[in-house]
Design a protein around this motif. Structure first.
Motif, PDB file in Angstrom:
ATOM      1  N   HIS A   5      -6.764  -3.814   9.088  1.00  0.00           N
ATOM      2  CA  HIS A   5      -6.089  -3.686  10.378  1.00  0.00           C
ATOM      3  C   HIS A   5      -4.853  -2.801  10.231  1.00  0.00           C
ATOM      4  N   PHE A   6      -4.472  -2.225  11.359  1.00  0.00           N
ATOM      5  CA  PHE A   6      -3.326  -1.339  11.424  1.00  0.00           C
ATOM      6  C   PHE A   6      -2.209  -2.049  12.169  1.00  0.00           C
ATOM      7  N   GLU A   7      -1.025  -2.005  11.625  1.00  0.00           N
ATOM      8  CA  GLU A   7       0.146  -2.563  12.286  1.00  0.00           C
ATOM      9  C   GLU A   7       1.056  -1.421  12.683  1.00  0.00           C
ATOM     10  N   GLY A   9       0.325   1.241  14.043  1.00  0.00           N
ATOM     11  CA  GLY A   9      -0.291   2.529  13.714  1.00  0.00           C
ATOM     12  C   GLY A   9      -0.461   2.798  12.231  1.00  0.00           C
ATOM     13  N   LEU A  10       0.006   1.908  11.331  1.00  0.00           N
ATOM     14  CA  LEU A  10      -0.094   2.113   9.890  1.00  0.00           C
ATOM     15  C   LEU A  10      -1.097   1.134   9.287  1.00  0.00           C
ATOM     16  N   LEU A  11      -1.980   1.659   8.399  1.00  0.00           N
ATOM     17  CA  LEU A  11      -2.974   0.830   7.743  1.00  0.00           C
ATOM     18  C   LEU A  11      -2.305  -0.154   6.797  1.00  0.00           C
ATOM     19  N   VAL A  12      -2.679  -1.427   6.905  1.00  0.00           N
ATOM     20  CA  VAL A  12      -2.178  -2.438   5.983  1.00  0.00           C
ATOM     21  C   VAL A  12      -2.938  -2.264   4.671  1.00  0.00           C
ATOM     22  N   SER A  13      -2.250  -2.313   3.544  1.00  0.00           N
ATOM     23  CA  SER A  13      -2.834  -1.920   2.266  1.00  0.00           C
ATOM     24  C   SER A  13      -3.990  -2.811   1.797  1.00  0.00           C
ATOM     25  N   GLN A  14      -3.945  -4.101   1.997  1.00  0.00           N
ATOM     26  CA  GLN A  14      -4.980  -4.997   1.500  1.00  0.00           C
ATOM     27  C   GLN A  14      -5.901  -5.459   2.632  1.00  0.00           C
ATOM     28  N   PRO A  15      -7.185  -5.068   2.597  1.00  0.00           N
ATOM     29  CA  PRO A  15      -8.100  -5.553   3.640  1.00  0.00           C
ATOM     30  C   PRO A  15      -8.469  -7.016   3.396  1.00  0.00           C
ATOM     31  N   ASP A  16      -8.853  -7.708   4.467  1.00  0.00           N
ATOM     32  CA  ASP A  16      -9.398  -9.058   4.342  1.00  0.00           C
ATOM     33  C   ASP A  16     -10.860  -8.917   3.957  1.00  0.00           C
ATOM     34  N   ILE A  17     -11.306  -9.665   2.967  1.00  0.00           N
ATOM     35  CA  ILE A  17     -12.689  -9.583   2.508  1.00  0.00           C
ATOM     36  C   ILE A  17     -13.367 -10.918   2.780  1.00  0.00           C
ATOM     37  N   VAL A  40      -8.359  -2.282  14.451  1.00  0.00           N
ATOM     38  CA  VAL A  40      -9.105  -3.074  13.481  1.00  0.00           C
ATOM     39  C   VAL A  40     -10.278  -2.226  13.014  1.00  0.00           C
ATOM     40  N   GLN A  41     -10.535  -2.239  11.706  1.00  0.00           N
ATOM     41  CA  GLN A  41     -11.639  -1.464  11.128  1.00  0.00           C
ATOM     42  C   GLN A  41     -12.515  -2.421  10.329  1.00  0.00           C
TER      43      GLN A  41
END
Length: 194
Positions: A5-7, A9-17, A40-41
């Motif tokens: 997810h982006f906060e 406009g910036l991508l948060v470094s650790q994705p939820d898996i 959200v990606q």
């Protein structure tokens, strides 16, 4: 499944898996994001079908004094073992509401008899009715509720069993498309002596 997810406009470094296995494939997997999430990606690998749903809600500050509907509940207890309710509502905005629902909740110990509800189809602007919660809640759908004249309905319920210290029940009317447009009224029924 990797969910980033982006906060602001910036991508948060650790994705939820989320690892989907045969043991947990039928379970709901839920990820909550912080309030400042803007995108959200979702990225997947493997075989099978994935259903993804994104929901969000937000709060719009509205003056609480403004009511979009008026509602009145008149109890009619003239038949032993029965509860009659005359419910009248009108729209307080311009001309008429959107599709609207009058939701009638019964107090403990009471249930609707589906056969007594057939007369609702004769009410102006009536669309349909839906009984829920083992015939203890009734949703009555209307194409709209006008400003004038009031839309009035009459419903009957049976006292299925005796209940002491009955809590008040609620009748609500609300806009089907904008559920924050509503009015509600509580009503009580006399307690039954054991």
């Amino acid at each position: 499944v990797e969910v980033s997810h982006f906060e602001n406009g910036l991508l948060v470094s650790q994705p939820d898996i989320v690892a989907i296995t045969p043991n947990n494939a039928a379970l709901l997997h839920e990820i909550n994001f912080p309030p400042n999430t803007t995108h959200v990606q979702v990225q997947t690998t493997g075989t099978g079908t994935l259903y993804t749903q994104v929901s969000w809600s937000y709060y719009v500050n509205q003056a609480m004094s403004k009511k979009d509907f008026e509602i009145r509940v008149i109890k009619i207890d003239d038949v032993p073992g029965m509860l009659g309710l005359r419910i009248c509502s009108k729209y307080t905005g311009k001309a008429k509401s959107n599709m609207a629902i009058i939701e009638v909740n019964l107090p403990s110990g009471c249930t609707f008899d589906p056969e007594t509800l057939n007369a609702l189809s004769n009410v102006t602007h009536f669309r349909r009715q839906e009984l829920k919660h083992q015939n203890k809640k009734l949703d009555i759908y209307f194409d709209f509720i006008p400003k004038e004249p009031e839309t009035c309905i009459y419903v009957e319920a049976m006292r299925s069993f005796k209940v002491g210290k009955i809590s008040p029940a609620i009748v609500r009317v609300y806009d089907y498309y904008e559920t924050s447009r509503k009015a509600m009224e509580f009503y009580t029924v006399p307690e039954v002596n054991f």
